[in-house]
Design a protein around this motif. Sequence first.
Motif, short mmCIF file in Angstrom:
data_model
loop_
_atom_site.label_atom_id
_atom_site.label_comp_id
_atom_site.label_asym_id
_atom_site.label_seq_id
_atom_site.Cartn_x
_atom_site.Cartn_y
_atom_site.Cartn_z
N LEU A 63 1.11 -1.22 -0.25
CA LEU A 63 -0.01 0.16 0.43
C LEU A 63 1.11 1.26 0.29
N MET A 64 0.21 2.28 -0.45
CA MET A 64 0.88 3.87 -0.57
C MET A 64 1.03 3.90 0.77
N SER A 65 2.34 4.85 1.05
CA SER A 65 1.92 5.99 2.27
C SER A 65 1.25 7.21 2.23
N GLY A 66 1.49 7.69 3.05
CA GLY A 66 0.65 9.05 3.35
C GLY A 66 -0.59 9.15 2.53
N LEU A 67 -1.05 10.35 2.49
CA LEU A 67 -2.26 10.70 1.53
C LEU A 67 -1.91 10.62 0.04
N THR A 68 -2.97 10.65 -0.75
CA THR A 68 -2.90 10.16 -2.10
C THR A 68 -1.83 11.58 -2.91
N LEU A 69 -1.14 11.21 -3.66
CA LEU A 69 -0.52 12.82 -4.13
C LEU A 69 -1.99 13.96 -4.84
N ALA A 70 -2.91 13.35 -5.38
CA ALA A 70 -3.88 13.54 -6.37
C ALA A 70 -4.89 14.09 -6.27
N THR A 71 -4.45 15.25 -4.53
CA THR A 71 -5.35 16.15 -4.30
C THR A 71 -4.37 17.90 -4.52
N THR A 72 -5.18 18.44 -3.84
CA THR A 72 -4.68 19.84 -4.22
C THR A 72 -3.81 20.13 -3.12
N ARG A 73 -4.80 19.89 -2.18
CA ARG A 73 -4.13 20.36 -0.69
C ARG A 73 -4.56 19.50 -0.04
N VAL A 74 -3.78 20.00 0.81
CA VAL A 74 -4.00 18.57 2.54
C VAL A 74 -4.94 19.84 3.29
N GLU A 75 -5.65 19.18 3.78
CA GLU A 75 -6.23 20.21 4.49
C GLU A 75 -6.05 19.87 6.58
N ALA A 76 -6.15 21.27 7.08
CA ALA A 76 -5.86 20.55 8.67
C ALA A 76 -6.45 20.11 9.23
N GLN A 77 -7.77 19.80 8.87
CA GLN A 77 -8.41 19.27 9.87
C GLN A 77 -8.18 17.20 9.80
N VAL A 78 -7.71 17.55 9.10
CA VAL A 78 -7.76 16.19 8.61
C VAL A 78 -7.87 14.93 9.96
N ILE A 79 -8.13 14.29 10.10
CA ILE A 79 -7.98 13.20 11.21
C ILE A 79 -7.45 11.99 11.37
N HIS A 80 -6.88 11.90 12.49
CA HIS A 80 -5.99 10.90 12.60
C HIS A 80 -6.89 10.24 13.72
#
Length: 288
Positions: free
Chosen positions: A26-43
């Motif tokens: 599997l890939m690590s991190g978030l998809t590269l196909a997004t314009t920007r990563v938002e601050a509200q990402v839930i972990h």
Amino acid sequence: MTDANAGLDGLIVQPFSRRGFVMTSLMSGLTLATTRVEAQVIHTDAEGIEAGEVAIPAADGPMPAYRAVPKGEGPFPVVLVVEEIFGVHDYIKDICRRLAKAGYCAVAPELYARQGDLSTMTDVKQIIAEVISKTPDAQWIADLDATVAWATSSAKGDPKRLAVMGWCRGGRAAWLYDAHRADLKAAVAWYGPLGGDRTAIQPRTAGDVAAEIHAPLLALYGGADTGIPVASVEAARDAARAAGKEVDLVVYKDAPHGFHADYRPSYRKEAAEDGWAKALAFLKAHGV
């Protein structure tokens, strides 16, 4: 048609050949196909659960997947988690952990592992043209069946309590898999398209099979989704109900497509949280 292929009428193209896996992990991190990563990402942490990458036996080798399950003997109800078009990245992995925290054995197989390496792709059009449109429906349906077999034999999953939940393209998959799998107890479709082009390897739309679903289905859609007309979802719901099937439709009036995706600008916290609560309640109400 063999029993293993029951419910795949109109989907199987014979002869059905496999291809080798392009993605073996599997890939690590978030998809590269997004314009920007938002601050509200839930972990979601892994306290009280077992979570990590696994390999699921498929017809042509080990399929990469992510599994999260409560600690303990089980068996636990199984939720098949079906990805968006972007692969099993951190957002999908986190959903599995959220489900495990709620008491489920959640498994997200990488259904596009044969068609392309989604971890390297940055362009949505490329993903659709080179991966999504070239993945036969019969292939991923068989892979979900393999996931069920693995989860219920090797991962503390209860074969009598089975559900599917998918987002975006995975929402389409939730409709189609519900029409395929007679022992499914519940399905949840988050803004899955009901229409689309019909091709030799993807011959039926989600709308086409609405009257054939087996398990009750919860449809969570955005009223401001410019790609999925609410009327198309209502038509699918009505077709299912006319056939004696259960579809509960919830439309969040001002929510766009992807309103649950907390890593994207489309995220709408209120709709996402309400939809999640409704999804969990729906699973429990239908024996999962």
